[in-house]
Design a protein around this motif. Structure first.
Motif, PDB file in Angstrom:
ATOM      1  N   ARG A 101      18.686 -57.333 -65.658  1.00  0.00           N
ATOM      2  CA  ARG A 101      17.764 -58.143 -64.851  1.00  0.00           C
ATOM      3  C   ARG A 101      18.456 -59.423 -64.390  1.00  0.00           C
ATOM      4  NH1 ARG A 101      12.671 -56.031 -65.805  1.00  0.00           N
ATOM      5  NH2 ARG A 101      12.530 -54.763 -67.685  1.00  0.00           N
ATOM      6  N   ASN A 102      18.390 -59.668 -63.081  1.00  0.00           N
ATOM      7  CA  ASN A 102      18.880 -60.929 -62.520  1.00  0.00           C
ATOM      8  C   ASN A 102      17.721 -61.891 -62.289  1.00  0.00           C
ATOM      9  OD1 ASN A 102      21.741 -60.235 -62.178  1.00  0.00           O
ATOM     10  ND2 ASN A 102      20.950 -58.711 -60.744  1.00  0.00           N
ATOM     11  N   THR A 103      16.588 -61.299 -61.960  1.00  0.00           N
ATOM     12  CA  THR A 103      15.352 -62.042 -61.713  1.00  0.00           C
ATOM     13  C   THR A 103      14.268 -61.335 -62.509  1.00  0.00           C
ATOM     14  OG1 THR A 103      16.061 -62.636 -59.478  1.00  0.00           O
ATOM     15  CG2 THR A 103      13.698 -62.650 -59.883  1.00  0.00           C
ATOM     16  N   LEU A 104      13.379 -62.076 -63.122  1.00  0.00           N
ATOM     17  CA  LEU A 104      12.340 -61.408 -63.923  1.00  0.00           C
ATOM     18  C   LEU A 104      11.279 -60.758 -63.052  1.00  0.00           C
ATOM     19  CD1 LEU A 104      11.274 -63.175 -67.217  1.00  0.00           C
ATOM     20  CD2 LEU A 104      12.835 -61.263 -66.845  1.00  0.00           C
ATOM     21  N   ALA A 105      10.969 -59.510 -63.391  1.00  0.00           N
ATOM     22  CA  ALA A 105       9.909 -58.761 -62.715  1.00  0.00           C
ATOM     23  C   ALA A 105       9.513 -57.634 -63.658  1.00  0.00           C
ATOM     24  CB  ALA A 105      10.406 -58.202 -61.386  1.00  0.00           C
TER      25      ALA A 105
END
Ligand SMILES: Nc1ncnc2c1ncn2[C@@H]1O[C@H](COP(=O)(O)OP(=O)(O)O)[C@@H](O)[C@H]1O
Ligand SMILES: [Mg+2]
Length: 245
Positions: A101-105
């Motif tokens: 994960r690079n960005t939380l989602a």
């Protein structure tokens, strides 16, 4: 689990999954994977399909595997065949879904109560136990060791590979003006015990957001009934092709 016993009659169906069919190739340690038009989410509770999906996903996955190979990341990809098939090295899949994960989602954002879209200071690697009956639960490193899924050294190798794959994919997608939010990969061991990146890398298992508009170009369009699923997958392939060829 796929077990071709090294060599099986060409065309014998070995396994049918949610998105692909695996066939014997007639050659030792080599398989043929067919990408289907079907689409599932929420551990197959939600089912769908669209025309040409198999072809689009086969092409996206093969482009990405080839780019990763150039960066020294060994994968199962050997060649494409026909419209929806890929010839691959047979591996024994390590039953872990390796998520970066690079960005939380998605599930982690929900679980931790953090808003979707939070950019992480450092890419996060997570492991999930690949088992449909258990709905692919999150597993800690110690749980992986306890279950004998991988050794400590292999866990570290998988984490390192995942980070390296992330760096390359992030760069490739950025050229196509797409933000790589997160993705899931699978690894396996070939008959010589070598760890290879396997399975697929497609919009089915990545979150891809348009860099300018933040529009989702991945399976979340299906999960969340956002429409234009086919168009989004086509757009990803079109942009990658335009930038990589
Ligand atoms: N190179 C490979 N050798 C053996 N098995 C593989 C290889 N690449 C992928 N697989 C496995 O083949 C199956 C692909 O079908 P898929 O439709 O994705 O299945 P699933 O519904 O289990 O996700 C998966 O179980 C995947 O782990
Ligand atoms: Mg799968």
């Amino acid at each position: 689990m796929i077990n071709s016993d090294g060599m099986n009659a060409e065309g014998k169906l070995l396994y049918e999954g949610k998105a692909k069919r695996v066939f014997a190739s007639g050659k030792p340690h080599i398989l043929r994977v067919e990408f289907k038009n079907s689409l599932t989410a929420f551990n197959a509770l939600k089912k769908g399909s669209f025309e040409n999906k198999g072809h689009i996903n086969r092409d996206i996955a093969s482009l990405l595997f080839q780019e990763l190979n150039k960066e020294g990341i060994a994968s199962h990809w050997i060649s494409n065949a026909g419209d929806v098939d890929m010839i691959v090295h047979e591996v024994k899949i390590i039953p872990l879904e390796v998520v970066v994960r690079n960005t939380l989602a998605g599930s982690t954002a929900k679980k931790l109560g953090i808003a979707e879209g939070n950019v992480l200071a450092k890419p996060l690697v997570e492991f999930y136990y690949k088992d449909d009956a258990l709905a692919d639960p999150f597993v800690s490193d110690d749980q992986i060791l306890m279950m004998g899924i991988a050794t400590e050294t292999e866990i570290q190798e998988l984490k390192l590979l995942a980070q390296k794959i992330n760096q390359t994919l992030k760069r490739i997608f950025a050229v196509a003006e797409i933000d790589l939010i997160d993705f899931k990969v699978e690894f396996g061991k070939d008959h010589q015990g070598r760890i290879l990146l396997a399975d697929e890398i497609t919009p089915d298992c990545c979150r891809l957001w348009d860099m300018k508009t933040q529009e989702k170009l991945d399976k979340d369009r299906f999960r969340r009934d956002l429409g234009n699923i086919k168009e989004s997958y086509e757009e990803v392939l079109r942009r990658l092709k335009g930038k990589l060829s």
